[in-house]
Design a protein around this motif. Structure first.
Motif, PDB file in Angstrom:
ATOM      1  N   UNK A 132       0.831  -1.209   0.000  1.00 44.91           N
ATOM      2  CA  UNK A 132       0.000   0.000   0.000  1.00 44.91           C
ATOM      3  C   UNK A 132       0.857   1.246   0.000  1.00 44.91           C
ATOM      4  N   UNK A 133       0.279   2.306  -0.539  1.00 47.80           N
ATOM      5  CA  UNK A 133       0.848   3.643  -0.461  1.00 47.80           C
ATOM      6  C   UNK A 133      -0.240   4.562   0.044  1.00 47.80           C
ATOM      7  N   UNK A 134       0.037   5.233   1.164  1.00 50.26           N
ATOM      8  CA  UNK A 134      -0.884   6.238   1.708  1.00 50.26           C
ATOM      9  C   UNK A 134      -0.322   7.611   1.338  1.00 50.26           C
ATOM     10  N   UNK A 135      -1.078   8.372   0.575  1.00 47.61           N
ATOM     11  CA  UNK A 135      -0.692   9.726   0.184  1.00 47.61           C
ATOM     12  C   UNK A 135      -1.081  10.644   1.341  1.00 47.61           C
ATOM     13  N   UNK A 136      -0.093  11.130   2.078  1.00 46.25           N
ATOM     14  CA  UNK A 136      -0.327  11.813   3.347  1.00 46.25           C
ATOM     15  C   UNK A 136      -0.013  13.300   3.271  1.00 46.25           C
ATOM     16  N   UNK A 137      -0.815  14.087   3.991  1.00 47.13           N
ATOM     17  CA  UNK A 137      -0.631  15.528   4.045  1.00 47.13           C
ATOM     18  C   UNK A 137      -0.861  16.028   5.463  1.00 47.13           C
ATOM     19  N   UNK A 138       0.061  16.881   5.916  1.00 52.69           N
ATOM     20  CA  UNK A 138      -0.155  17.658   7.146  1.00 52.69           C
ATOM     21  C   UNK A 138      -0.241  19.119   6.713  1.00 52.69           C
ATOM     22  N   UNK A 177      -5.223  11.457   4.973  1.00 52.51           N
ATOM     23  CA  UNK A 177      -4.986  10.525   3.872  1.00 52.51           C
ATOM     24  C   UNK A 177      -5.736  11.069   2.661  1.00 52.51           C
ATOM     25  N   UNK A 178      -4.990  11.436   1.619  1.00 54.01           N
ATOM     26  CA  UNK A 178      -5.600  11.980   0.412  1.00 54.01           C
ATOM     27  C   UNK A 178      -6.018  10.886  -0.561  1.00 54.01           C
ATOM     28  N   UNK A 179      -5.292   9.789  -0.550  1.00 53.74           N
ATOM     29  CA  UNK A 179      -5.597   8.645  -1.425  1.00 53.74           C
ATOM     30  C   UNK A 179      -4.862   7.438  -0.861  1.00 53.74           C
TER      31      UNK A 179
END
Length: 194
Positions: A38-44, A177-179
């Protein structure tokens, strides 16, 4: 299992909609990447959920090192470096993975906690505590999944968990989590990895 993460800390006045648009445009490119768990596209975002910074920080769990290497050297990572420069890509060896109580729910938030492995004591006990923490987190209400890995060059563990809500029962940096690309999530080995 192998974990990988890079962080792009962005200026305080950076328009994070640029990152959201980027993920919307390219996020699905890894939805069927061979070897990717898995890849979690993460943003703070600075000032949101207590974050002191704007930061884009994707987190990966790989089933196969050749899939990770194909991503790093075969073009996937190059798109990011062309746009933002080459960040340090941290790697950890897997210790444990487990599906959470709400594994079928969409992941809306992620928590990442890095901590040093104590200089004294029995290494197996320290790694066992990391494994136990994965099990504890996976049993919490709202947990989608939990994982732990270790970087033996820095003697540091990383705990990573995904959550369906914004009040997770985990300590650490909270990300949106953006995607989520998860082509090999079902194949990630569960439980202790040794």
């Amino acid at each position: 299992m192998h974990a990988l993460q890079y962080e792009l800390t962005l200026p305080a006045d950076y328009d994070t909609e640029i990152i959201r648009a980027r993920v919307s445009r390219v996020g699905r490119l890894l939805d069927d990447w061979p070897g990717l768990g898995l890849k979690a596209y993460l943003l703070r975002e600075r000032g949101v959920h207590g974050s002191p910074v704007n930061q884009y920080a994707p987190f990966y769990l790989w089933n196969a090192v050749d899939g990770m290497n194909d991503f790093l050297w075969g073009g996937g990572f190059q798109r990011l470096t062309d746009d933002f420069g080459r960040p340090t890509a941290r790697q950890w060896t897997g210790l444990a993975y487990d599906e959470g109580m709400t594994a079928g729910s969409p992941a809306r938030f992620a928590v990442r906690l890095r901590r040093p492995v104590p200089d004294t004591g029995v290494l197996a006990e320290a790694m066992g505590e990391a494994v136990d923490e994965v099990g504890r987190l996976a049993r919490e209400e709202g947990a989608v999944l939990a994982a732990a890995a270790v970087d033996t060059s820095r003697w540091e563990t990383v705990h990573f968990s995904l959550w369906e809500h914004d009040g997770p029962a985990a300590e650490g940096d909270l990300f949106q989590v953006l995607h989520l690309s998860a082509p090999g999530r079902a194949a990630l080995p569960r439980g202790r990895q040794w």
